[in-house]
Design a protein around this motif. Structure first.
Motif, PDB file in Angstrom:
ATOM      1  N   PRO A   8       1.035  -0.981  -0.032  1.00 59.66           N
ATOM      2  CA  PRO A   8      -0.078   0.351  -0.065  1.00 59.66           C
ATOM      3  C   PRO A   8       0.756   0.776   0.605  1.00 59.66           C
ATOM      4  CG  PRO A   8      -0.334  -1.495   2.240  1.00 59.66           C
ATOM      5  CD  PRO A   8       0.636  -2.328   1.058  1.00 59.66           C
ATOM      6  N   ALA A   9       0.163   2.348  -0.061  1.00 63.54           N
ATOM      7  CA  ALA A   9       1.076   3.408  -0.807  1.00 63.54           C
ATOM      8  C   ALA A   9       1.565   3.911   1.004  1.00 63.54           C
ATOM      9  CB  ALA A   9       0.408   4.339  -1.366  1.00 63.54           C
ATOM     10  N   GLY A  10       0.362   3.662   1.979  1.00 65.11           N
ATOM     11  CA  GLY A  10       1.316   3.645   2.926  1.00 65.11           C
ATOM     12  C   GLY A  10       0.568   3.176   4.077  1.00 65.11           C
ATOM     13  N   PRO A  11       0.484   3.609   5.254  1.00 61.77           N
ATOM     14  CA  PRO A  11      -0.710   2.541   6.774  1.00 61.77           C
ATOM     15  C   PRO A  11      -1.565   3.204   6.832  1.00 61.77           C
ATOM     16  CG  PRO A  11       1.350   4.590   7.774  1.00 61.77           C
ATOM     17  CD  PRO A  11       1.713   4.227   6.180  1.00 61.77           C
ATOM     18  N   ALA A  12      -1.905   4.047   6.231  1.00 60.60           N
ATOM     19  CA  ALA A  12      -3.272   4.616   6.867  1.00 60.60           C
ATOM     20  C   ALA A  12      -4.235   4.515   5.759  1.00 60.60           C
ATOM     21  CB  ALA A  12      -3.967   6.789   7.189  1.00 60.60           C
ATOM     22  N   LEU A  25     -12.639  12.462  -2.705  1.00 62.76           N
ATOM     23  CA  LEU A  25     -11.856  13.332  -2.880  1.00 62.76           C
ATOM     24  C   LEU A  25     -11.185  14.562  -1.063  1.00 62.76           C
ATOM     25  CD1 LEU A  25     -11.489  15.858  -5.751  1.00 62.76           C
ATOM     26  CD2 LEU A  25      -9.805  13.229  -5.398  1.00 62.76           C
ATOM     27  N   LYS A  26     -12.253  14.041  -0.475  1.00 63.34           N
ATOM     28  CA  LYS A  26     -11.842  14.267   0.913  1.00 63.34           C
ATOM     29  C   LYS A  26     -11.268  12.957   1.729  1.00 63.34           C
ATOM     30  CE  LYS A  26     -15.810  16.964   1.279  1.00 63.34           C
ATOM     31  NZ  LYS A  26     -17.045  17.967   1.627  1.00 63.34           N
ATOM     32  N   ALA A  27     -11.479  11.985   1.825  1.00 61.18           N
ATOM     33  CA  ALA A  27     -10.960  10.797   1.491  1.00 61.18           C
ATOM     34  C   ALA A  27      -9.612  10.365   1.639  1.00 61.18           C
ATOM     35  CB  ALA A  27     -11.563   9.750   1.825  1.00 61.18           C
ATOM     36  N   LEU A  28      -9.462  11.206   0.363  1.00 64.05           N
ATOM     37  CA  LEU A  28      -8.186  10.566  -0.217  1.00 64.05           C
ATOM     38  C   LEU A  28      -7.000  11.495   0.413  1.00 64.05           C
ATOM     39  CD1 LEU A  28      -7.185   8.622  -2.254  1.00 64.05           C
ATOM     40  CD2 LEU A  28      -6.998  10.439  -3.572  1.00 64.05           C
ATOM     41  N   ASP A  29      -7.725  12.081   1.076  1.00 68.31           N
ATOM     42  CA  ASP A  29      -6.762  13.979   1.473  1.00 68.31           C
ATOM     43  C   ASP A  29      -6.197  13.855   2.500  1.00 68.31           C
ATOM     44  OD1 ASP A  29      -5.494  16.480   0.997  1.00 68.31           O
ATOM     45  OD2 ASP A  29      -6.992  16.921   2.908  1.00 68.31           O
ATOM     46  N   ALA A  60      -6.985   9.308  -8.421  1.00 65.54           N
ATOM     47  CA  ALA A  60      -5.427   8.778  -8.311  1.00 65.54           C
ATOM     48  C   ALA A  60      -6.082   7.075  -7.905  1.00 65.54           C
ATOM     49  CB  ALA A  60      -4.844   8.903  -7.069  1.00 65.54           C
ATOM     50  N   ALA A  61      -5.472   6.169  -9.399  1.00 66.08           N
ATOM     51  CA  ALA A  61      -6.238   4.760  -9.123  1.00 66.08           C
ATOM     52  C   ALA A  61      -4.692   4.135  -8.197  1.00 66.08           C
ATOM     53  CB  ALA A  61      -5.212   4.191 -10.468  1.00 66.08           C
ATOM     54  N   ASP A  62      -3.673   4.473  -7.907  1.00 65.27           N
ATOM     55  CA  ASP A  62      -2.912   4.243  -7.698  1.00 65.27           C
ATOM     56  C   ASP A  62      -2.621   3.995  -5.580  1.00 65.27           C
ATOM     57  OD1 ASP A  62      -2.171   6.761  -7.573  1.00 65.27           O
ATOM     58  OD2 ASP A  62       0.031   6.434  -7.766  1.00 65.27           O
ATOM     59  N   ARG A  63      -3.735   4.786  -5.364  1.00 64.50           N
ATOM     60  CA  ARG A  63      -4.318   5.211  -4.573  1.00 64.50           C
ATOM     61  C   ARG A  63      -5.675   4.455  -3.721  1.00 64.50           C
ATOM     62  NH1 ARG A  63      -3.197  11.034  -2.118  1.00 64.50           N
ATOM     63  NH2 ARG A  63      -3.752  10.282  -0.726  1.00 64.50           N
ATOM     64  N   VAL A  64      -5.832   3.547  -4.641  1.00 63.16           N
ATOM     65  CA  VAL A  64      -7.310   3.156  -4.150  1.00 63.16           C
ATOM     66  C   VAL A  64      -7.571   1.627  -4.056  1.00 63.16           C
ATOM     67  CG1 VAL A  64      -9.729   3.452  -5.560  1.00 63.16           C
ATOM     68  CG2 VAL A  64      -9.071   5.491  -5.536  1.00 63.16           C
ATOM     69  N   ILE A  65      -8.217   1.687  -3.440  1.00 61.94           N
ATOM     70  CA  ILE A  65      -8.537  -0.104  -3.443  1.00 61.94           C
ATOM     71  C   ILE A  65      -9.952  -0.080  -3.710  1.00 61.94           C
ATOM     72  CG2 ILE A  65      -8.157  -3.154  -2.030  1.00 61.94           C
ATOM     73  CD1 ILE A  65      -5.893  -0.613   0.098  1.00 61.94           C
TER      74      ILE A  65
END
Length: 279
Positions: A8-12, A25-29, A60-65
């Motif tokens: 994953p791109a990070g732990p959260a 987008l708010k969640a992604l931020d 952003a596709a690389d930050r979505v599951i």
């Protein structure tokens, strides 16, 4: 067909209902990755609208599951078709109970272990060629056992420490993911107001080498990130261990009164890896 390893791109990792595109987008931020949820977070009458929103509102596709409904349901097939019409390629599949349930598609998939059958077969599931990670869920697990609470807080069913069955499944998921080199994602902390409980669980997840922790509220993401980021003094210790190890060619040595051997070197590398992931 085997897929490449995934991290994953990070732990959260923050869940977001797929039928609420205004929140994407708010969640992604707020989080490192967003889990756009087509399953539990969406009422049955809104499933079709959720799939339409997923397609119509790309982020952003690389930050979505994308969490899809369980195999064997009508919604599962419809979910897969919807995902194919998006740029997203990492799934989280709900209630996986057998590796064959991942074989209907070849997309990289995080298998969600949240039923008694899934817990008993986790070692087989993690070996599926397109399984890139495991996550576990306490509440569906306990419901599947006919129970009423995954935690010891009897007056508050989502407070307190996990009961032994939940802890057992958490451990099995971590061991299975570790044995096969797959990502391990810790379960959500449902009691949003219980920040101390969340922080304690994140610290424990980090100590056990979990890759990430999922959450259900934006306020939890910051606590998860902070928990996975090693303290500055820990990073400095790891840096000195690894730098000193170069002079010993893999042998045992002492540093500041501590014996440094293979396992400690591995722990130092893990610290540096987490430091890089949480910058």
């Amino acid at each position: 067909m085997a897929v490449e390893s995934w991290t994953p791109a990070g732990p959260a990792l923050l869940f977001c209902p797929a039928d609420r595109p205004e929140r994407y987008l708010k969640a992604l931020d707020r989080a490192d990755m967003v889990i756009l949820d087509l399953e539990d977070a969406v009422a049955p009458v809104n499933k079709a609208a959720a799939r339409e929103a997923l397609i119509a509102n790309p982020i952003a596709a690389d930050r979505v599951i994308v969490r899809v409904n369980p195999a064997g349901t009508d919604d599962h097939e419809l979910d897969l078709a919807a995902v194919q019409a998006t740029p997203y390629r990492v799934l989280m599949q709900a209630k996986v109970e057998d590796p064959s349930q991942l074989a209907a598609h070849h997309l990289p998939t995080i298998a969600l272990i949240e039923t008694p059958k899934g817990a008993l077969r986790v070692e087989e599931i993690v070996a599926a060629p397109n399984c890139v990670g495991l996550m576990w869920g306490a509440e569906d697990l306990v419901a599947g056992l006919g129970g009423t609470s995954s935690r010891f807080g009897d007056d508050e069913p989502y407070a307190g420490e996990y009961r032994d069955v939940a802890r057992h499944v958490r451990s099995r998921v971590r061991l299975a993911a570790g044995a096969y080199g797959k990502a391990a994602i810790d379960a959500v902390h449902i009691d949003i107001a219980d920040v101390d409980g969340l922080v304690a669980e994140v610290r424990d997840a980090v100590a056990l080498g979990y890759t990430a922790t999922a959450c259900i509220h934006p306020s939890q993401a910051a606590h998860i990130r902070e928990g996975y980021a090693p303290a500055a003094e820990t990073v400095e210790w790891a840096r000195r261990v690894l730098e000193t190890a170069v002079d010993y060619d893999g042998g045992v040595f002492a540093l500041d009164g501590q014996m440094i051997d293979g396992p400690v070197l591995a722990q130092a590398r893990a610290v540096m890896s987490r430091a890089g992931a949480t910058r």
